[in-house]
Design a protein around this motif. Sequence first.
Motif, PDB file in Angstrom:
ATOM      1  N   SER A 119      -6.797  -1.229  -4.694  1.00 55.48           N
ATOM      2  CA  SER A 119      -5.827  -0.762  -3.644  1.00 55.48           C
ATOM      3  C   SER A 119      -6.688  -1.204  -2.275  1.00 55.48           C
ATOM      4  CB  SER A 119      -5.596   0.774  -3.781  1.00 55.48           C
ATOM      5  OG  SER A 119      -4.656   0.975  -2.731  1.00 55.48           O
ATOM      6  N   PRO A 120      -5.930  -1.601  -1.422  1.00 54.24           N
ATOM      7  CA  PRO A 120      -6.635  -1.994  -0.137  1.00 54.24           C
ATOM      8  C   PRO A 120      -6.501  -0.527   0.830  1.00 54.24           C
ATOM      9  CG  PRO A 120      -4.201  -2.694   0.160  1.00 54.24           C
ATOM     10  CD  PRO A 120      -4.405  -2.277  -1.372  1.00 54.24           C
ATOM     11  N   LEU A 121      -7.640  -0.892   1.403  1.00 56.96           N
ATOM     12  CA  LEU A 121      -7.594   0.204   2.652  1.00 56.96           C
ATOM     13  C   LEU A 121      -7.363  -0.406   4.203  1.00 56.96           C
ATOM     14  CD1 LEU A 121      -8.191   3.297   3.366  1.00 56.96           C
ATOM     15  CD2 LEU A 121     -10.500   2.697   3.519  1.00 56.96           C
ATOM     16  N   LEU A 122      -8.413  -0.996   4.749  1.00 52.91           N
ATOM     17  CA  LEU A 122      -8.327  -1.729   5.929  1.00 52.91           C
ATOM     18  C   LEU A 122      -7.789  -3.022   6.026  1.00 52.91           C
ATOM     19  CD1 LEU A 122     -11.890  -0.075   7.471  1.00 52.91           C
ATOM     20  CD2 LEU A 122      -9.557   0.790   7.584  1.00 52.91           C
ATOM     21  N   TRP A 123      -6.546  -3.108   5.543  1.00 52.30           N
ATOM     22  CA  TRP A 123      -5.945  -4.437   5.707  1.00 52.30           C
ATOM     23  C   TRP A 123      -4.745  -4.248   6.885  1.00 52.30           C
ATOM     24  CZ3 TRP A 123      -5.734  -8.346   1.412  1.00 52.30           C
ATOM     25  CH2 TRP A 123      -7.085  -8.025   0.500  1.00 52.30           C
ATOM     26  N   SER A 124      -4.305  -5.450   6.978  1.00 53.88           N
ATOM     27  CA  SER A 124      -2.926  -5.315   7.836  1.00 53.88           C
ATOM     28  C   SER A 124      -1.831  -4.913   6.951  1.00 53.88           C
ATOM     29  CB  SER A 124      -2.734  -6.882   8.456  1.00 53.88           C
ATOM     30  OG  SER A 124      -2.476  -7.630   7.216  1.00 53.88           O
ATOM     31  N   GLU A 125      -0.494  -4.780   7.651  1.00 48.79           N
ATOM     32  CA  GLU A 125       0.566  -4.238   6.782  1.00 48.79           C
ATOM     33  C   GLU A 125       0.983  -5.437   6.109  1.00 48.79           C
ATOM     34  OE1 GLU A 125       3.581  -2.429   8.998  1.00 48.79           O
ATOM     35  OE2 GLU A 125       2.422  -0.928   9.856  1.00 48.79           O
ATOM     36  N   ILE A 126       1.353  -5.141   4.742  1.00 50.04           N
ATOM     37  CA  ILE A 126       1.977  -6.299   3.791  1.00 50.04           C
ATOM     38  C   ILE A 126       3.039  -6.036   3.175  1.00 50.04           C
ATOM     39  CG2 ILE A 126       0.877  -7.777   2.240  1.00 50.04           C
ATOM     40  CD1 ILE A 126      -1.664  -6.388   2.464  1.00 50.04           C
ATOM     41  N   PRO A 127       4.434  -6.009   3.988  1.00 54.99           N
ATOM     42  CA  PRO A 127       5.747  -5.554   3.541  1.00 54.99           C
ATOM     43  C   PRO A 127       6.247  -6.551   2.273  1.00 54.99           C
ATOM     44  CG  PRO A 127       5.982  -6.460   5.479  1.00 54.99           C
ATOM     45  CD  PRO A 127       4.419  -6.704   5.240  1.00 54.99           C
ATOM     46  N   ASN A 133       1.918   2.767   1.592  1.00 55.20           N
ATOM     47  CA  ASN A 133       0.686   3.794   1.606  1.00 55.20           C
ATOM     48  C   ASN A 133      -0.657   3.013   1.821  1.00 55.20           C
ATOM     49  OD1 ASN A 133       1.970   6.460   0.461  1.00 55.20           O
ATOM     50  ND2 ASN A 133       2.902   4.687  -0.964  1.00 55.20           N
ATOM     51  N   ARG A 134      -1.712   3.683   2.290  1.00 52.36           N
ATOM     52  CA  ARG A 134      -3.080   3.435   1.886  1.00 52.36           C
ATOM     53  C   ARG A 134      -3.946   4.563   1.548  1.00 52.36           C
ATOM     54  NH1 ARG A 134      -1.235  -0.720   2.674  1.00 52.36           N
ATOM     55  NH2 ARG A 134      -1.652  -2.525   4.025  1.00 52.36           N
ATOM     56  N   PHE A 135      -4.595   4.193   0.417  1.00 49.36           N
ATOM     57  CA  PHE A 135      -5.518   5.560  -0.109  1.00 49.36           C
ATOM     58  C   PHE A 135      -6.867   5.405   0.193  1.00 49.36           C
ATOM     59  CE2 PHE A 135      -1.495   5.062  -2.670  1.00 49.36           C
ATOM     60  CZ  PHE A 135      -1.034   6.410  -2.793  1.00 49.36           C
ATOM     61  N   THR A 136      -7.478   6.489   0.450  1.00 47.79           N
ATOM     62  CA  THR A 136      -8.908   6.509   0.330  1.00 47.79           C
ATOM     63  C   THR A 136      -9.438   6.610  -0.925  1.00 47.79           C
ATOM     64  OG1 THR A 136      -9.036   8.953   0.468  1.00 47.79           O
ATOM     65  CG2 THR A 136      -9.237   7.553   2.532  1.00 47.79           C
ATOM     66  N   ALA A 137     -10.924   6.559  -1.062  1.00 49.89           N
ATOM     67  CA  ALA A 137     -11.448   6.737  -2.594  1.00 49.89           C
ATOM     68  C   ALA A 137     -10.982   8.223  -3.374  1.00 49.89           C
ATOM     69  CB  ALA A 137     -12.946   6.709  -2.456  1.00 49.89           C
ATOM     70  N   GLU A 138     -11.288   9.331  -2.377  1.00 56.46           N
ATOM     71  CA  GLU A 138     -10.692  10.516  -2.812  1.00 56.46           C
ATOM     72  C   GLU A 138      -9.267  10.708  -2.931  1.00 56.46           C
ATOM     73  OE1 GLU A 138     -12.179  13.231   0.512  1.00 56.46           O
ATOM     74  OE2 GLU A 138     -14.165  13.538  -0.576  1.00 56.46           O
ATOM     75  N   GLY A 139      -8.399  10.020  -2.289  1.00 54.70           N
ATOM     76  CA  GLY A 139      -6.965   9.981  -2.673  1.00 54.70           C
ATOM     77  C   GLY A 139      -6.626   9.476  -3.829  1.00 54.70           C
TER      78      GLY A 139
END
Length: 212
Positions: A119-127, A133-139
């Motif tokens: 899962s990406p975190l610091l990416w541009s939006e990709i519709p 959603n963007r999830f952290t490791a804890e998420g």
Amino acid sequence: MSVVFRFLWRGKTLGRALFTEEIRKHVQGLSGRIVDLGSGRSPSYRAVLPSGIDYIATDYDLPSEQGLSIDLNKPLPFSDSSERTILCFNTLYIIEDPDSLIREVYRVLEKGGTFLLSSPLLWSEIPEPHDYNRFTAEGLERLLCRAGFSEVVVTRYGERFSVCANLLHPFLLTRLLRVPVYVLALWLDSLIPARFRQEHPAPLGYFVVAKK
């Protein structure tokens, strides 16, 4: 790192190259049937999956000769405890209800089965066509544990400088420009102290291995 440089030379983003290297490291030893959720028509990472597997591609508009056309926002069309390995790469952010999909994956996996997720975190939006959603490791860990997974290992890939380089990809128009920028970014990432990376992470994304 040979996979990383090979993918960079082919014109892939730095994020795609680093994510593919994570796949290569974690698929060694997989065999039998592997279901890939949200694979697309011709995933570049297919080249690093083990040979001899029974690979099942799935996406919402796949022609029948290429795989299964399924809507990941609905229950998966597989029986309970029927699959040994499920992949879901860079797809979770487009799902309307990620909890429901993860619960479905858990239902479909056999006991001891493996779920590989990125899962990406610091990416541009990709519709595609949406981006929710963007999830952290804890998420991600919380999402998987809440579905019932008992073993969850989350690995970060990329850091601040590779994030910057990845976001600049559309403006790096030739390989002779892209590759040196990406190599410099990777080198600068390597200089970030381990403690700082641990306490203040800023990765491109995460690769997750979960066991049922």
